[in-house]
Design an enzyme around this catalytic site. Structure first.
Site, mmCIF file in Angstrom:
data_model
loop_
_atom_site.group_PDB
_atom_site.id
_atom_site.type_symbol
_atom_site.label_atom_id
_atom_site.label_comp_id
_atom_site.label_asym_id
_atom_site.label_seq_id
_atom_site.Cartn_x
_atom_site.Cartn_y
_atom_site.Cartn_z
ATOM 1 N N ASN A 9 0.873 -1.174 0.000
ATOM 2 C CA ASN A 9 0.000 0.000 0.000
ATOM 3 C C ASN A 9 0.910 1.224 0.000
ATOM 4 O O ASN A 9 1.497 1.555 1.025
ATOM 5 C CB ASN A 9 -0.887 -0.009 1.254
ATOM 6 C CG ASN A 9 -1.698 1.276 1.389
ATOM 7 O OD1 ASN A 9 -1.711 2.111 0.470
ATOM 8 N ND2 ASN A 9 -2.369 1.443 2.518
ATOM 9 N N TRP A 10 1.020 1.833 -1.160
ATOM 10 C CA TRP A 10 1.946 2.968 -1.294
ATOM 11 C C TRP A 10 1.455 4.214 -0.555
ATOM 12 O O TRP A 10 2.181 5.165 -0.385
ATOM 13 C CB TRP A 10 2.132 3.320 -2.764
ATOM 14 C CG TRP A 10 2.962 2.346 -3.543
ATOM 15 C CD1 TRP A 10 3.481 1.153 -3.101
ATOM 16 C CD2 TRP A 10 3.378 2.484 -4.911
ATOM 17 N NE1 TRP A 10 4.191 0.552 -4.103
ATOM 18 C CE2 TRP A 10 4.148 1.331 -5.228
ATOM 19 C CE3 TRP A 10 3.181 3.448 -5.890
ATOM 20 C CZ2 TRP A 10 4.714 1.150 -6.495
ATOM 21 C CZ3 TRP A 10 3.740 3.266 -7.155
ATOM 22 C CH2 TRP A 10 4.491 2.126 -7.439
ATOM 23 N N LYS A 11 0.177 4.230 -0.181
ATOM 24 C CA LYS A 11 -0.444 5.444 0.395
ATOM 25 C C LYS A 11 -0.157 6.622 -0.553
ATOM 26 O O LYS A 11 -0.076 6.400 -1.754
ATOM 27 C CB LYS A 11 0.073 5.671 1.814
ATOM 28 C CG LYS A 11 -0.086 4.390 2.666
ATOM 29 C CD LYS A 11 0.095 4.597 4.120
ATOM 30 C CE LYS A 11 -0.119 3.265 4.843
ATOM 31 N NZ LYS A 11 -0.047 3.384 6.284
ATOM 32 N N HIS A 95 -9.540 1.290 5.098
ATOM 33 C CA HIS A 95 -8.242 1.504 5.756
ATOM 34 C C HIS A 95 -8.441 2.465 6.927
ATOM 35 O O HIS A 95 -9.243 3.393 6.847
ATOM 36 C CB HIS A 95 -7.232 2.073 4.756
ATOM 37 C CG HIS A 95 -5.830 2.044 5.275
ATOM 38 N ND1 HIS A 95 -5.359 2.992 6.157
ATOM 39 C CD2 HIS A 95 -4.824 1.168 5.071
ATOM 40 C CE1 HIS A 95 -4.097 2.689 6.466
ATOM 41 N NE2 HIS A 95 -3.749 1.590 5.820
ATOM 42 N N GLU A 97 -6.800 4.874 7.917
ATOM 43 C CA GLU A 97 -6.594 6.294 7.581
ATOM 44 C C GLU A 97 -7.847 6.879 6.939
ATOM 45 O O GLU A 97 -8.173 8.049 7.151
ATOM 46 C CB GLU A 97 -5.355 6.440 6.688
ATOM 47 C CG GLU A 97 -4.082 6.224 7.495
ATOM 48 C CD GLU A 97 -2.902 5.657 6.713
ATOM 49 O OE1 GLU A 97 -2.904 5.705 5.473
ATOM 50 O OE2 GLU A 97 -1.962 5.151 7.380
ATOM 51 N N GLU A 167 -5.275 -4.650 10.674
ATOM 52 C CA GLU A 167 -4.273 -3.602 10.827
ATOM 53 C C GLU A 167 -4.528 -2.850 12.129
ATOM 54 O O GLU A 167 -5.340 -1.915 12.153
ATOM 55 C CB GLU A 167 -4.340 -2.626 9.651
ATOM 56 C CG GLU A 167 -3.988 -3.243 8.320
ATOM 57 C CD GLU A 167 -3.362 -2.228 7.365
ATOM 58 O OE1 GLU A 167 -2.320 -2.535 6.811
ATOM 59 O OE2 GLU A 167 -3.917 -1.117 7.213
ATOM 60 N N GLY A 173 2.683 2.572 10.679
ATOM 61 C CA GLY A 173 3.629 3.667 10.490
ATOM 62 C C GLY A 173 4.330 4.092 11.764
ATOM 63 O O GLY A 173 4.971 5.146 11.811
ATOM 64 N N SER A 205 3.594 -1.862 10.254
ATOM 65 C CA SER A 205 5.055 -1.896 10.448
ATOM 66 C C SER A 205 5.672 -3.257 10.132
ATOM 67 O O SER A 205 6.607 -3.683 10.811
ATOM 68 C CB SER A 205 5.413 -1.444 11.870
ATOM 69 O OG SER A 205 4.996 -0.106 12.083
ATOM 70 N N GLY A 226 2.970 -1.098 4.203
ATOM 71 C CA GLY A 226 3.024 0.337 3.900
ATOM 72 C C GLY A 226 4.443 0.751 3.564
ATOM 73 O O GLY A 226 4.930 0.527 2.456
ATOM 74 N N GLY A 227 5.128 1.342 4.537
ATOM 75 C CA GLY A 227 6.459 1.913 4.318
ATOM 76 C C GLY A 227 7.421 0.984 3.585
ATOM 77 O O GLY A 227 8.137 1.420 2.667
HETATM 78 P P1 13P Z 1 3.124 0.551 7.593
HETATM 79 O O1 13P Z 1 3.641 -0.764 7.048
HETATM 80 O O2 13P Z 1 3.860 1.731 7.046
HETATM 81 O O3 13P Z 1 3.014 0.541 9.077
HETATM 82 O O4 13P Z 1 1.629 0.710 7.024
HETATM 83 C C1 13P Z 1 0.730 -0.330 7.193
HETATM 84 C C2 13P Z 1 -0.496 -0.007 6.431
HETATM 85 O O5 13P Z 1 -1.264 0.838 6.809
HETATM 86 C C3 13P Z 1 -0.731 -0.746 5.194
HETATM 87 O O6 13P Z 1 -2.030 -0.526 4.724
#
Ligand code: 13P
Length: 250
Positions: A9-11, A95, A97, A167, A173, A205, A226-227
């Site tokens: 997930n590149w966000k 998600h 967010e 999640e 993050g 994470s 994510g990251g």
């Molecule tokens: P991180 O891996 O950056 O914690 O993000 C997780 C995430 O929200 C994937 O959708």
């Protein structure tokens, strides 16, 4: 056997030049790791170009959100039929967010999940508790409700074409991952409420150094990353960890 699945997930990250290089490296790096299905969920404007770059590759792609409406006067929104036109196979819904920053309620998430399925897109439904909810002992209650609202309106059978992602909000993050036992406990709880073959991903994470331990858990079928999905070497290492877990778990 539940096929292992790792999704990036590149966000809201990326640019056209770096996307191209990242995807080129990822496609090469996952070559030979066929035991793991892989996908990236990217920002809307890049879908066209990425669809071209990944055509014929083993890496699927998708979006991070969609409208619950198929078309109409909804300024700024993007519909499921539009995503289909760009070759998306997956779309993330619910998600944390989106829930926290954009006010998406369980009902909106359920409608988005339905909108995705109606067009043949596979929703990746995210559930997870905040730190205060975990501290108050409400983790199961929260994820149960988030899942139930979606299944009440869409039916449990809809999970044949969907993926669930646990999640925990406090692990996203933050560099603070759920322990493998914490993840397994919630995954087992969710497992009892989905279909036997439903894939349940862990997100929060996930990095090359903790992926193997998480993926070794019996009910963790892969990750939503994510990251670490923004760094080719890290994402590939996570896919490699999933491939090794697949070999061991069968
Ligand atoms: P991180 O891996 O950056 O914690 O993000 C997780 C995430 O929200 C994937 O959708």
């Amino acid at each position: 056997m539940r096929y292992r699945f790792v999704v990036g997930n590149w966000k809201m990250h990326g640019n056209r030049a770096s996307n191209r290089a990242l995807l080129e490296a990822v496609v090469k790096g996952i070559d030979g790791l066929e035991a793991v299905e892989c996908a990236v969920c990217v920002p809307f404007p890049y879908l066209g170009e990425i669809a071209g770059q990944l055509a014929g590759a083993r890496l699927a792609w998708g979006a991070q959100n969609l409208s619950e409406h198929a078309q109409g006067a909804f300024t700024g929104e993007v519909s499921a039929p539009m995503l289909v036109e760009f070759g998306c196979r997956y779309v993330i819904v619910g998600h944390s967010e989106r829930r926290q920053l954009f006010g998406e309620t369980d009902c909106v998430v359920a409608a988005k999940y339905a909108a995705a399925l109606a067009q043949g897109l596979k929703p990746i439904l995210c559930v997870g508790e905040t730190l205060s909810q975990r501290d108050a002992g409400q983790t199961e209650e929260v994820v149960e409700r988030q899942l139930r609202v979606v299944l009440d309106s869409n039916g449990k059978k809809s999970l044949e074409n969907a993926v669930v992602a646990y999640e925990p909000v406090w692990a996203i993050g933050t560099g603070r991952t759920a322990t493998q036992e914490q993840a397994q406990a919630v995954h087992a709880f969710l497992r009892a409420r989905v279909l036997p073959e439903t894939r349940i991903l862990y997100g929060g994470s996930v990095k090359p150094d903790n992926a193997a331990a998480l993926f070794a858990m019996p009910d963790v079928d892969g990750g939503l990353i994510g990251g670490a999905s923004l760094v080719a070497g890290d994402f590939i290492a996570v896919v490699q960890a999933a491939a090794r877990a697949a070999q061991r778990k069968g």
